[in-house]
Scaffold this motif. Structure first.
Motif, PDB file in Angstrom:
ATOM      1  N   TYR A  54      60.095  78.492  75.166  1.00  0.00           N
ATOM      2  CA  TYR A  54      58.661  78.724  75.158  1.00  0.00           C
ATOM      3  C   TYR A  54      58.421  80.128  74.595  1.00  0.00           C
ATOM      4  CZ  TYR A  54      58.588  75.040  78.780  1.00  0.00           C
ATOM      5  OH  TYR A  54      58.747  73.889  79.489  1.00  0.00           O
ATOM      6  N   MET A  55      57.546  80.225  73.603  1.00  0.00           N
ATOM      7  CA  MET A  55      57.275  81.531  73.014  1.00  0.00           C
ATOM      8  C   MET A  55      56.002  82.128  73.615  1.00  0.00           C
ATOM      9  SD  MET A  55      57.107  82.714  69.003  1.00  0.00           S
ATOM     10  CE  MET A  55      58.752  82.108  68.688  1.00  0.00           C
ATOM     11  N   LEU A  56      56.182  83.229  74.323  1.00  0.00           N
ATOM     12  CA  LEU A  56      55.064  83.977  74.888  1.00  0.00           C
ATOM     13  C   LEU A  56      55.320  85.459  74.645  1.00  0.00           C
ATOM     14  CD1 LEU A  56      54.522  82.328  78.426  1.00  0.00           C
ATOM     15  CD2 LEU A  56      53.122  82.020  76.378  1.00  0.00           C
ATOM     16  N   PRO A  57      54.265  86.289  74.570  1.00  0.00           N
ATOM     17  CA  PRO A  57      54.449  87.726  74.301  1.00  0.00           C
ATOM     18  C   PRO A  57      54.891  88.493  75.550  1.00  0.00           C
ATOM     19  CG  PRO A  57      52.116  87.257  74.523  1.00  0.00           C
ATOM     20  CD  PRO A  57      52.823  85.927  74.592  1.00  0.00           C
ATOM     21  N   VAL A  58      56.012  88.058  76.152  1.00  0.00           N
ATOM     22  CA  VAL A  58      56.462  88.659  77.415  1.00  0.00           C
ATOM     23  C   VAL A  58      57.136  90.024  77.218  1.00  0.00           C
ATOM     24  CG1 VAL A  58      56.635  86.569  78.811  1.00  0.00           C
ATOM     25  CG2 VAL A  58      58.504  87.167  77.274  1.00  0.00           C
ATOM     26  N   HIS A  59      57.228  90.466  75.964  1.00  0.00           N
ATOM     27  CA  HIS A  59      57.743  91.809  75.687  1.00  0.00           C
ATOM     28  C   HIS A  59      56.673  92.871  75.920  1.00  0.00           C
ATOM     29  CE1 HIS A  59      55.495  90.621  72.169  1.00  0.00           C
ATOM     30  NE2 HIS A  59      55.464  91.884  71.762  1.00  0.00           N
ATOM     31  N   SER A  60      55.415  92.451  75.991  1.00  0.00           N
ATOM     32  CA  SER A  60      54.292  93.378  76.044  1.00  0.00           C
ATOM     33  C   SER A  60      54.162  94.050  77.412  1.00  0.00           C
ATOM     34  CB  SER A  60      52.987  92.642  75.716  1.00  0.00           C
ATOM     35  OG  SER A  60      51.875  93.508  75.851  1.00  0.00           O
ATOM     36  N   LYS A  61      53.784  95.345  77.393  1.00  0.00           N
ATOM     37  CA  LYS A  61      53.494  96.081  78.625  1.00  0.00           C
ATOM     38  C   LYS A  61      51.995  96.238  78.848  1.00  0.00           C
ATOM     39  CE  LYS A  61      57.797  98.740  78.328  1.00  0.00           C
ATOM     40  NZ  LYS A  61      58.401 100.089  78.216  1.00  0.00           N
ATOM     41  N   ASN A  62      51.200  95.663  77.956  1.00  0.00           N
ATOM     42  CA  ASN A  62      49.746  95.694  78.109  1.00  0.00           C
ATOM     43  C   ASN A  62      49.349  94.947  79.387  1.00  0.00           C
ATOM     44  OD1 ASN A  62      46.993  94.509  77.877  1.00  0.00           O
ATOM     45  ND2 ASN A  62      46.968  95.632  75.943  1.00  0.00           N
ATOM     46  N   PRO A  63      48.670  95.598  80.325  1.00  0.00           N
ATOM     47  CA  PRO A  63      48.357  94.953  81.615  1.00  0.00           C
ATOM     48  C   PRO A  63      47.626  93.623  81.474  1.00  0.00           C
ATOM     49  CG  PRO A  63      47.885  97.297  81.724  1.00  0.00           C
ATOM     50  CD  PRO A  63      48.202  96.994  80.286  1.00  0.00           C
ATOM     51  N   PHE A  64      46.696  93.534  80.517  1.00  0.00           N
ATOM     52  CA  PHE A  64      45.973  92.278  80.342  1.00  0.00           C
ATOM     53  C   PHE A  64      46.919  91.175  79.866  1.00  0.00           C
ATOM     54  CE2 PHE A  64      43.708  89.315  77.521  1.00  0.00           C
ATOM     55  CZ  PHE A  64      42.835  88.744  78.456  1.00  0.00           C
ATOM     56  N   VAL A  65      47.808  91.510  78.909  1.00  0.00           N
ATOM     57  CA  VAL A  65      48.762  90.521  78.395  1.00  0.00           C
ATOM     58  C   VAL A  65      49.740  90.111  79.496  1.00  0.00           C
ATOM     59  CG1 VAL A  65      50.575  90.084  76.679  1.00  0.00           C
ATOM     60  CG2 VAL A  65      48.556  91.407  76.044  1.00  0.00           C
ATOM     61  N   VAL A  66      50.196  91.077  80.305  1.00  0.00           N
ATOM     62  CA  VAL A  66      51.095  90.781  81.423  1.00  0.00           C
ATOM     63  C   VAL A  66      50.432  89.802  82.392  1.00  0.00           C
ATOM     64  CG1 VAL A  66      52.172  91.782  83.484  1.00  0.00           C
ATOM     65  CG2 VAL A  66      52.404  92.942  81.274  1.00  0.00           C
ATOM     66  N   TRP A  67      49.166  90.056  82.717  1.00  0.00           N
ATOM     67  CA  TRP A  67      48.420  89.165  83.630  1.00  0.00           C
ATOM     68  C   TRP A  67      48.287  87.765  83.033  1.00  0.00           C
ATOM     69  CZ3 TRP A  67      43.591  86.824  82.817  1.00  0.00           C
ATOM     70  CH2 TRP A  67      43.015  86.221  83.945  1.00  0.00           C
ATOM     71  N   ARG A  68      47.938  87.715  81.740  1.00  0.00           N
ATOM     72  CA  ARG A  68      47.772  86.415  81.077  1.00  0.00           C
ATOM     73  C   ARG A  68      49.107  85.671  81.007  1.00  0.00           C
ATOM     74  NH1 ARG A  68      45.251  86.699  75.230  1.00  0.00           N
ATOM     75  NH2 ARG A  68      47.326  87.575  74.835  1.00  0.00           N
ATOM     76  N   ASN A  69      50.201  86.400  80.722  1.00  0.00           N
ATOM     77  CA  ASN A  69      51.517  85.763  80.700  1.00  0.00           C
ATOM     78  C   ASN A  69      51.867  85.173  82.056  1.00  0.00           C
ATOM     79  OD1 ASN A  69      52.101  86.370  78.010  1.00  0.00           O
ATOM     80  ND2 ASN A  69      53.111  88.297  78.501  1.00  0.00           N
ATOM     81  N   GLY A  70      51.526  85.903  83.123  1.00  0.00           N
ATOM     82  CA  GLY A  70      51.819  85.415  84.467  1.00  0.00           C
ATOM     83  C   GLY A  70      51.144  84.080  84.746  1.00  0.00           C
ATOM     84  N   ARG A  71      49.903  83.961  84.352  1.00  0.00           N
ATOM     85  CA  ARG A  71      49.167  82.699  84.568  1.00  0.00           C
ATOM     86  C   ARG A  71      49.761  81.578  83.714  1.00  0.00           C
ATOM     87  NH1 ARG A  71      44.756  83.350  87.627  1.00  0.00           N
ATOM     88  NH2 ARG A  71      43.909  81.349  86.941  1.00  0.00           N
ATOM     89  N   ARG A  72      50.168  81.917  82.480  1.00  0.00           N
ATOM     90  CA  ARG A  72      50.768  80.901  81.601  1.00  0.00           C
ATOM     91  C   ARG A  72      52.124  80.434  82.151  1.00  0.00           C
ATOM     92  NH1 ARG A  72      49.753  83.512  75.559  1.00  0.00           N
ATOM     93  NH2 ARG A  72      47.544  82.938  75.363  1.00  0.00           N
ATOM     94  N   ILE A  73      52.917  81.387  82.625  1.00  0.00           N
ATOM     95  CA  ILE A  73      54.224  81.015  83.180  1.00  0.00           C
ATOM     96  C   ILE A  73      54.044  80.142  84.412  1.00  0.00           C
ATOM     97  CG2 ILE A  73      56.328  81.908  84.269  1.00  0.00           C
ATOM     98  CD1 ILE A  73      56.004  84.410  82.451  1.00  0.00           C
TER      99      ILE A  73
END
Length: 375
Positions: A54-73
């Motif tokens: 699964y390709m997600l931008p989990v390398h990012s430290k941006n808090p919004f991206v981290v939060w969005r990744n958490g919901r997607r995971i």
């Protein structure tokens, strides 16, 4: 049991290799598994084993991206029925923590490095996410000690699982070693000392070059295997240092090799010269040992666990080129019978304690244990 591994990307590196090795071992054992990352060339290796990516931008430290990744995971975990998550880096670990809380699925984290703790008010809270799962995997005893001393974590929550050398690949056979030696311009009988690792001050290339200038053995060859990864200034510094060496020292920089068994096979000594910061484990030492090579490492970090000084290799004080020079001279002058004895003992210990097979076996055993506890 259905396992989901998460890491920032699948570029080249030890963390990435370990992820692919575990994925392959799980597939071989008939255990469904998948990997989440931001992509990279090693995705193709997962596909060979039929492992979903699964390709997600989990390398990012941006808090919004981290939060969005958490919901997607969390959504992936719920929809696909994953029973355990295994995260291998701090940035994606924050997303995994959120996903775990949203889905109720536990996670474990592998503490791969001796992460910096300063400034403490910033670094320690950031690093602590790696300790919030069901348990923490430490890749060496020095990492285990680091976690306990800096975070006060209950030792019973830490499982030490050494990273491994692939003894199916690093098996003592290197049929192309002589050809590689010739292609690099190292003459027959010339002692070659090799330092594998990206060109960075952390790997200690400067110390080895300085040591070569102090050695009594002449002539010798130095081989540096690794890219500067854009560190042009450091790379230029190394080449300036090389210019100061006598002509009897031949130095070759090899940016990349897809045949590391041959690199080790053509080497008389393999060096790990980390001086500024200890390595948490360092695969090059057990890989070289598995290939029947003599190794010299600096006496801190993981090297103190992979090398038994004088029995399976040699340790020297970090940041002491003069000590490294003396040890290299000493090792090159040893009788062949003693060299063989040390190499055989080292290869045997790698097979027993530091192999990829052992790492995979222990990791899957831990997955099963957690699964039975959560059932």
């Amino acid at each position: 049991m259905k396992i989901l591994q998460i890491l920032p990307a699948l570029e080249q590196g030890g963390v990435e290799r370990g992820t692919v090795e575990i994925a392959a071992a799980l597939s071989k054992a008939g255990i469904e598994n998948a990997v989440i990352s931001s992509g990279g060339p090693m995705v193709a290796q997962l596909e060979k084993f039929g492992v979903r990516h699964y390709m997600l931008p989990v390398h990012s430290k941006n808090p919004f991206v981290v939060w969005r990744n958490g919901r997607r995971i969390a959504k992936i975990v719920r929809e696909e029925g994953y029973t355990l998550m295994h995260v291998r880096s701090r940035a994606p670990a924050w997303s995994v923590l959120l996903a775990s809380r949203l889905s109720g699925v536990p996670y474990v984290a592998t503490y791969h490095g001796l992460y910096g703790t300063k400034p403490a008010w910033l670094k320690k809270p950031y690093n602590r996410v790696m300790l919030k799962g069901t348990c923490v995997i430490a890749v060496s005893d020095c990492v285990r000690k680091h976690i306990i001393e800096n975070y006060g974590l209950d030792p019973s929550r830490i499982v030490r699982i050494y990273r491994g050398a692939d003894t199916a690949v690093f098996n003592g056979k290197a049929p192309h070693a002589a050809e590689l030696r010739r292609s690099l311009g190292f003459g027959d009988g010339l002692p070659v000392i090799t330092l594998p690792g990206r060109l960075t001050y952390l790997k200690g290339q400067k110390d080895l070059i300085a040591a070569a200038g102090m050695m009594k053995t002449r002539p010798i060859g130095l081989l540096f295997v690794g890219s500067d990864q854009g560190r042009k200034e450091y790379s230029a510094e190394l080449r300036e240092m090389v210019k100061q060496l006598p002509d009897s020292v031949k130095v070759v920089f090899l940016e990349h090799s897809s045949d590391m068994p041959s690199v080790y096979g053509m080497s008389d000594i393999v060096v790990s010269a980390t001086s500024v910061k200890p390595e948490s484990f360092g695969r090059t030492i057990p890989e070289a040992q598995a290939m029947g090579r003599l190794v010299v490492g600096t006496a801190h970090g993981g090297a103190c666990e992979t090398i038994i000084d004088g029995k399976t290799g040699f340790l020297v004080p970090p940041a002491k080129p003069e000590a490294l020079a003396a040890k290299l001279d000493e090792v090159l002058a040893m009788p062949d019978s003693l060299k063989r004895e040390i190499c055989e003992a080292a290869a045997k210990r790698v097979r027993e304690e530091f192999s990829t097979a052992k790492m995979c076996e222990c990791t899957i055993e831990l997955y099963r244990k957690i699964g039975s506890q959560c059932a």
